[in-house]
Structures are given as structure tokens and as C-alpha cells.
Design an enzyme around this catalytic site. Structure first.
Site, PDB file in Angstrom:
ATOM      1  NE  ARG A 165      -2.940   8.286  -5.933  1.00 37.76           N
ATOM      2  CZ  ARG A 165      -2.061   7.353  -6.338  1.00 37.76           C
ATOM      3  NH1 ARG A 165      -1.071   6.971  -5.542  1.00 37.76           N
ATOM      4  NH2 ARG A 165      -2.140   6.816  -7.517  1.00 37.76           N
ATOM      5  CB  SER A 197       2.557   6.101  -5.580  1.00 34.42           C
ATOM      6  OG  SER A 197       2.280   4.961  -4.824  1.00 34.42           O
ATOM      7  CG  HIS A 249       6.470  -1.941  -8.785  1.00 33.24           C
ATOM      8  ND1 HIS A 249       6.070  -2.124  -7.478  1.00 33.24           N
ATOM      9  CD2 HIS A 249       5.421  -1.357  -9.410  1.00 33.24           C
ATOM     10  CE1 HIS A 249       4.848  -1.664  -7.318  1.00 33.24           C
ATOM     11  NE2 HIS A 249       4.435  -1.186  -8.483  1.00 33.24           N
ATOM     12  CG  ASP A 260       3.124   5.876  -1.645  1.00 33.12           C
ATOM     13  OD1 ASP A 260       2.452   6.452  -2.518  1.00 33.12           O
ATOM     14  OD2 ASP A 260       3.125   4.645  -1.498  1.00 33.12           O
ATOM     15  CE  LYS A 298       4.790   2.396  -3.066  1.00 31.84           C
ATOM     16  NZ  LYS A 298       3.392   2.049  -3.132  1.00 31.84           N
TER      17      LYS A 298
END
Ligand code: URA
Length: 427
Positions: free
Chosen positions: A172, A187, A86, A165, A191
Site C-alpha cells: 500500500r 491493518s 495506538h 498486514d 495487529k
């Protein structure tokens, strides 16, 4: 149903710098997902968290509560280990495209659930959608079958994964509360943990084109995420990598696909190759295959074969010509010298304004739009030589893109020190 807590008391507790209890966190995340805690209450709480922070146990509990809001995937039936990557997001960051097939070609399955771009950072799905026929939406069954057959999947995260999320991130985004380390860490990790990957490598970007502008903030975010992953049983490491200047020589959807294919063919810009290999080595090691050298799979064409299979399994034609923008505009060097700075945010904003990104979630992007860079910091440039080429279908966008680039680069006479793309490693 009677609710065990009320939102104003929880908001006031965080406003007054108190820790939230496990029960308060479980309730507020669940009640927000159910619509009992309303958006104005959750945005006040998010702002209190941004200003006053959360400690590690609070962040871990918040992450667990977001995971519990949806389904968890399970890849344990696969015949090979899994590893995912990620990135916290940057300009020209196309690394997922060569990386996923490369790691798959080395025997580790890559379940890459990706997003679309919002703001100046590009989204992996937008890039791949530049390939004619390619589709991002897969069912969980299709994803598992492709992971077994091909070894790599890049697709959209289904709505069942961490829905708390999804709802909170959208809130946000419009309330100035994105840049809170507890909220970013929970967040991303909710995931990734819900996705069920066995190993995870985080690419935490640092610099003008990243959420985290300085190394200390980036290190804190990386340490928080590595601790969350490790505690949840996911073998997690993080690299801190440079995002002061764009990655590679392209920013924009089809332009970045073409550059990724160059890397898979054994060429491509050195920083993209270096980061792809560094992340591949970490993913393989984290999945227990540290003995395999990904440079070999890149050089002998196995990574390219895996790319072709991955694209065609999702309906894409890997041989089709990529879309090209109708108009181009060349920015030339006003004087000769060494390019000492090329700012990632300036290039990202220009690419976005040319049509590569969107300003509303439902907007279409232009596949061919973006920026091609003809030099990287440290390169010599002659006066009048091309520095950047801007691409768009809508030439009225050039003016605002050029404004974004004002002050975005420096030419000097001292050789600029070249920085390594990998700045540090956590884990
Ligand atoms: N990416 C995410 O998924 N969440 C954040 O909060 C920031 C970046």
C-alpha cells in the site's frame, strides 16, 4: 493444490462495487500471504477497496483473515490487566514514551509493540534507539518477563504477528492505497487483536500532520476500529486528537526523548502532559482501574521510576547523555505578533529532511536531528526572536528543511484561540 477462487474475479467484483463473501476474503488474504495472489493483483484489489469501500462485516472478516495469517500472543498468565495504546501517527507524537511507564506505575501492564517512522511521522522505536544501549528486539518470552517485572515494554513487533498486514502495508505504501479507511482500520486492529491486549485506547489524529485531515473521516475511522476491537472482545475506546500543529515543542528522535523525560520529571509542555494524562485515564478505565489517578504517579516520581526500569531492562542507560546534532540553524520571527498557526506537516517534513526520518525502510536515522519549537500557536513572539531551531549532523540538509517550512506558520495581531488537544471521544 487447486485454488477455490481466482484473483481477477475477486478484483472485478470489488471494482463493480459488490460485497466480497467471507470465503473470498479468507482466500485472497491467505493466497496473498502464500504468494499465490501476486502483488499486482493485490494492489489492484487494494485500489478497488480504496475507491469502493467495504462494509463493516467485510472489514471484520478482512481483519480476522489477517490475524489468522500469523500467531496470537497471550498475556492471560500475567498478574495484572493489560492495556495498550495506538496512535495513527503525527508530528512530535512522543506520547508513548511517558505514557507506557505512567500506566505501568498505576498497576496496569502495557505491551506496546511499536514501529519505525516512514515519511513525515516519527516512529517510537527510532526515538528510543537514541538512548545509548537500548534495544528494540525482544523475544516473546523476554517481553512477557518484562511485563511481569516492570509492567511496561516498548519493543518491535515480531515477524510472526499478522504477516499478511506486513506484506500488504508495504505494498500500500508504494501504490497510493494507504488512505483507505477499511485498510487502515483492519491493518491497525489485526495487529492489536493478535497482540492479545485486554484493553486498547486509540489516539486517532486529525489535521494537516495526520492521515485523516478532517474530523468526519477521523470519526469514521475511529468508529470502525472501536467496533472491530469490541467485537473481538478487546475493551476499545478512541480519542480524536488535534494534529493541526505538532505536539509539544520538539520533533526528532533524541529531542523527543528529552521532552518525554521532562514530562516524567513533572514538567514538559502542557499539551503533552494533558494528552498523556487523558490517554492514561482511558487506559486505566478500560482495564478496570478507573479509580487510580495517573496525575499522582506523575507528580510523585513513580512514573519516572518505571521509565528507568523499562529503559534499563532493554539495555538502555537512562542516565547517559543523549546524542546531539553537530549543527543548528535558528529561524527567527520576521515580524512581531501572535503565532496564529504552526503547521504540523511543515514541521514534520522539515524534521524528516533534517535526518530524523527515512525515505527507504532500511535507511539509518540521525538520533540528534529535528526541530525545536520556541513558540506554540497563541504565544506572543517579538520581531527577530527565535521561532524554530533546526538540528542536523549534515548542514547541507538545512536548505530543503527551510523550504518545507515556507508558508508553514503565520504571525498575526489577533489572539489565536487555543484548541484543546482532545477533540472527541468514541466508545
Ligand atoms: N498504521 C498502521 O499500522 N496501518 C495503517 O494502515 C496505517 C497506520
Amino acid at each position: 493444490m487447486t485454488e477455490p477462487f481466482d484473483a481477477p474475479a475477486i478484483i472485478a467484483a470489488k471494482r463493480d462495487k459488490h460485497r466480497l463473501s467471507d470465503a473470498q476474503i479468507d482466500w485472497v488474504v491467505d493466497a496473498y500471504t502464500r504468494g499465490v495472489v501476486v502483488p499486482e493483483q493485490m494492489s489492484a484489489l487494494a485500489m478497488a477497496i480504496l475507491l469502493n469501500g467495504m462494509d463493516r462485516p467485510e472489514i471484520a472478516r478482512w481483519t480476522a483473515a489477517m490475524i489468522a495469517s500469523g500467531e496470537r500472543m497471550d498475556f492471560s498468565s500475567l498478574s495484572r490487566p493489560t492495556a495498550d495504546k495506538h496512535s495513527t501517527g503525527g508530528v512530535g507524537d512522543k506520547i508513548t514514551l511517558p505514557l507506557a511507564p505512567l500506566v505501568a506505575a498505576c498497576g496496569v501492564a502495557v505491551p506496546q509493540l511499536s514501529g519505525r517512522g516512514l515519511g513525515h511521522t516519527g516512529g517510537t522505536l527510532d526515538k528510543l534507539e537514541a538512548i545509548p544501549g537500548w534495544r528494540a528486539a525482544l523475544s516473546n518470552e523476554e517481553m512477557l518477563a518484562q511485563l511481569e517485572d516492570v509492567g511496561a515494554v516498548i519493543c518491535a513487533a515480531g515477524s510472526g504477528l499478522a504477516p499478511a498486514d506486513k506484506k500488504l502495508y508495504a505494498l500500500r505504501d508504494v501504490t497510493g492505497t494507504v488512505e483507505a479507511i477499511p485498510l487502515i482500520a483492519s491493518s491497525i486492529m489485526s495487529k492489536k487483536i493478535a497482540e492479545g491486549t485486554g484493553a486498547l485506547v486509540l489516539d486517532v489524529k486529525v489535521g494537516s500532520g495526520a492521515f485523516m485531515k478532517d474530523l468526519d473521516q477521523a470519526r469514521e475511522l475511529a468508529e470502525t476500529m472501536v467496533a472491530l476491537g469490541t467485537d473481538a472482545g478487546v475493551n476499545t475506546v478512541a480519542l480524536l486528537t488535534d494534529m493541526a500543529t505538532p505536539l509539544g515543542l520538539t520533533a526528532g528522535n533524541a529531542l523527543e526523548v528529552a521532552e518525554s523525560v521532562e514530562v516524567l520529571a513533572g514538567g514538559g509542555p502542557q499539551d503533552v502532559v494533558d494528552l498523556t494524562l487523558a490517554l492514561a485515564r482511558e487506559m486505566l478505565a478500560a482495564a478496570g482501574r478507573g479509580d487510580v489517578d495517573p496525575a499522582e504517579a506523575l507528580a510523585d516520581g513513580r512514573a519516572m521510576d518505571a521509565w528507568r526500569s523499562m529503559i534499563s531492562a532493554q539495555g538502555g542507560d537512562a542516565d547517559a547523555a543523549l546524542p546531539q546534532a553537530r549543527e543548528t540553524h535558528v529561524v527567527t520571527a520576521p515580524e512581531g505578533g501572535v503565532l496564529t498557526r504552526l503547521d504540523a506537516m511543515a514541521v514534520g517534513l522539515a524534521a524528516w529532511r533534517l535526518g530524523a526520518g527515512r525515505s527507504r525502510p532500511d535507511e539509518a536515522v540521525q538520533a540528534g536531528a529535528g526541530v525545536v519549537m520556541h513558540a506554540k500557536p497563541g504565544d506572543e513572539v517579538a520581531a527577530g526572536a527565535p521561532l524554530l531551531t533546526l538540528h542536523t549532523d549534515t548542514p547541507e540538509r538545512f536548505e530543503r528543511a527551510l523550504e518545507a517550512l515556507e508558508g508553514g506558520f503565520d504571525l498575526g495581531d489577533a489572539p489565536a484561540p487555543r484548541t484543546d488537544v482532545v477533540l472527541d471521544r468514541i466508545g
